[in-house]
Design a protein around this motif. Structure first.
Motif, mmCIF file in Angstrom:
data_model
loop_
_atom_site.group_PDB
_atom_site.id
_atom_site.type_symbol
_atom_site.label_atom_id
_atom_site.label_comp_id
_atom_site.label_asym_id
_atom_site.label_seq_id
_atom_site.Cartn_x
_atom_site.Cartn_y
_atom_site.Cartn_z
ATOM 1 N N GLY A 167 36.894 2.628 21.307
ATOM 2 C CA GLY A 167 37.435 3.895 20.838
ATOM 3 C C GLY A 167 38.827 4.067 20.328
ATOM 4 N N PHE A 168 39.667 3.233 21.212
ATOM 5 C CA PHE A 168 41.027 3.272 20.855
ATOM 6 C C PHE A 168 41.356 2.536 19.474
ATOM 7 N N VAL A 169 40.917 1.617 19.211
ATOM 8 C CA VAL A 169 40.988 0.820 18.170
ATOM 9 C C VAL A 169 40.328 1.495 16.781
ATOM 10 N N LEU A 170 38.934 2.076 16.904
ATOM 11 C CA LEU A 170 38.290 2.714 15.755
ATOM 12 C C LEU A 170 38.903 4.052 15.345
ATOM 13 N N SER A 171 39.757 4.786 16.443
ATOM 14 C CA SER A 171 40.076 6.142 16.215
ATOM 15 C C SER A 171 41.650 5.837 15.760
ATOM 16 N N SER A 172 42.167 4.755 15.680
ATOM 17 C CA SER A 172 43.444 4.485 15.298
ATOM 18 C C SER A 172 44.118 5.199 13.984
ATOM 19 N N GLY A 173 43.165 5.591 13.127
ATOM 20 C CA GLY A 173 43.453 6.040 11.816
ATOM 21 C C GLY A 173 43.462 4.973 10.618
ATOM 22 N N GLU A 174 43.283 3.770 11.154
ATOM 23 C CA GLU A 174 43.345 2.491 10.193
ATOM 24 C C GLU A 174 42.150 2.412 9.463
ATOM 25 N N PHE A 175 41.247 3.331 9.617
ATOM 26 C CA PHE A 175 39.772 3.024 9.210
ATOM 27 C C PHE A 175 39.440 4.231 8.325
ATOM 28 N N SER A 176 38.239 4.427 7.844
ATOM 29 C CA SER A 176 37.662 5.549 7.279
ATOM 30 C C SER A 176 37.634 6.706 7.932
ATOM 31 N N LEU A 177 37.447 8.027 7.653
ATOM 32 C CA LEU A 177 37.430 9.076 8.491
ATOM 33 C C LEU A 177 36.299 9.100 9.296
ATOM 34 N N ALA A 178 35.050 8.538 8.861
ATOM 35 C CA ALA A 178 33.719 8.365 9.591
ATOM 36 C C ALA A 178 33.964 7.714 10.713
ATOM 37 N N VAL A 179 34.599 6.364 10.472
ATOM 38 C CA VAL A 179 34.715 5.280 11.629
ATOM 39 C C VAL A 179 35.679 5.958 12.733
ATOM 40 N N THR A 180 36.750 6.679 11.870
ATOM 41 C CA THR A 180 37.718 7.285 12.955
ATOM 42 C C THR A 180 37.160 8.336 13.854
ATOM 43 N N VAL A 181 36.224 8.981 13.302
ATOM 44 C CA VAL A 181 35.417 10.286 14.196
ATOM 45 C C VAL A 181 34.600 9.375 15.100
ATOM 46 N N VAL A 182 33.840 8.624 14.849
ATOM 47 C CA VAL A 182 32.881 7.718 15.522
ATOM 48 C C VAL A 182 33.636 7.070 16.683
ATOM 49 N N GLY A 183 35.013 6.669 16.426
ATOM 50 C CA GLY A 183 35.818 6.032 17.362
ATOM 51 C C GLY A 183 36.220 7.015 18.441
ATOM 52 N N ALA A 184 36.487 8.146 18.096
ATOM 53 C CA ALA A 184 36.931 9.383 18.901
ATOM 54 C C ALA A 184 35.945 9.608 19.915
ATOM 55 N N LEU A 185 34.839 9.932 19.370
ATOM 56 C CA LEU A 185 33.557 9.976 19.945
ATOM 57 C C LEU A 185 33.235 8.925 21.242
ATOM 58 N N VAL A 186 33.289 7.837 20.495
ATOM 59 C CA VAL A 186 33.140 6.643 21.676
ATOM 60 C C VAL A 186 34.250 6.566 22.768
ATOM 61 N N GLN A 187 35.621 7.084 22.343
ATOM 62 C CA GLN A 187 36.571 7.156 23.486
ATOM 63 C C GLN A 187 36.195 8.242 24.460
ATOM 64 N N LEU A 188 35.715 9.351 24.013
ATOM 65 C CA LEU A 188 35.271 10.488 24.773
ATOM 66 C C LEU A 188 34.367 10.024 25.731
#
Length: 221
Positions: free
Chosen positions: A172-193
């Motif tokens: 979640g930390f890696v995917l939500s870092s902002g280095e990826f597309s918006l969809a991946v970033t949001v999924v990463g934030a959900l995974v972190q949650l």
């Protein structure tokens, strides 16, 4: 005597990642290190989203402070040293994040609806190249990374939280870092949650267990 349940602390643990999810959805401006003209142009195109995102970002990073306290509290019996290190670093990342958030209202002032001025672009470029920018951003990132790695290692070693939370927190930390597309970033934030919810649950469960143990100890005394 009943133990006070840390509902507010548990709520803050979950509120941070939730605010992060919504922040990524409403504020689609790139990372602060994006080229000054491009960054300010993105802000100018969606000032309302950026303003709302600023409040959500402050909640997101600010909740890292009670989040660090929660990590230290949950790990204190099984891994006290790791819990202290991780908790302090995560809280420090939250403090530095709040300092960084102070620049966001200034950015709004540099991006009027009528268009960008060359002076504004130059001013933000100077900020990006200043020691202040790197002097806050890099320690914030380092504190978050080292704090997270320490927390994950303690979880895997002690099992104080379900071990499946460890890969979720990292991914979640890696995917939500902002280095990826918006969809991946949001999924990463959900995974972190998803990886954070068990921490809040353990806070409540641990408090309840302590409250049940007190009458038992009193009866044996």
């Amino acid at each position: 005597m009943r133990t006070n349940k840390p509902y507010l602390l548990a709520a803050a643990v979950v509120a941070g990642p939730i605010a992060g999810v919504v922040w990524h959805l409403v504020d689609t401006v790139g990372l602060p290190r994006t080229e000054a003209a491009d960054y300010l142009a993105q802000v100018s195109a969606d000032r309302d989203g950026y303003a709302l995102g600023t409040m959500l970002y402050m909640i997101f990073v600010g909740c890292s402070i009670p989040g660090g306290l929660a990590v230290a509290r949950v790990l204190r019996d099984r891994a006290p040293l790791a819990g202290t290190i991780s908790g302090l670093l995560l809280a420090l990342a939250g403090v530095l994040g709040l300092i960084v958030s102070g620049m966001r209202p200034v950015v709004l002032g540099l991006t009027p609806e009528g268009g960008l001025a060359a002076e504004a672009v130059e001013a933000y470029a100077r900020y990006q190249g200043s020691a202040w920018f790197g002097g806050i951003m890099l320690p914030m990132l380092a504190s978050a990374v080292v704090g997270l790695v320490t927390q994950v290692a303690a979880i895997l070693r002690t099992g104080v939280l379900p071990r499946w939370t460890a890969p979720l927190l990292v991914a979640g930390f890696v995917l939500s870092s902002g280095e990826f597309s918006l969809a991946v970033t949001v999924v990463g934030a959900l995974v972190q949650l998803a990886g954070t919810v068990p921490l809040a649950a353990r806070l409540i469960a641990g408090s309840e267990a302590a409250g049940e143990a007190e009458p038992a100890r009193a009866a044996l005394a």
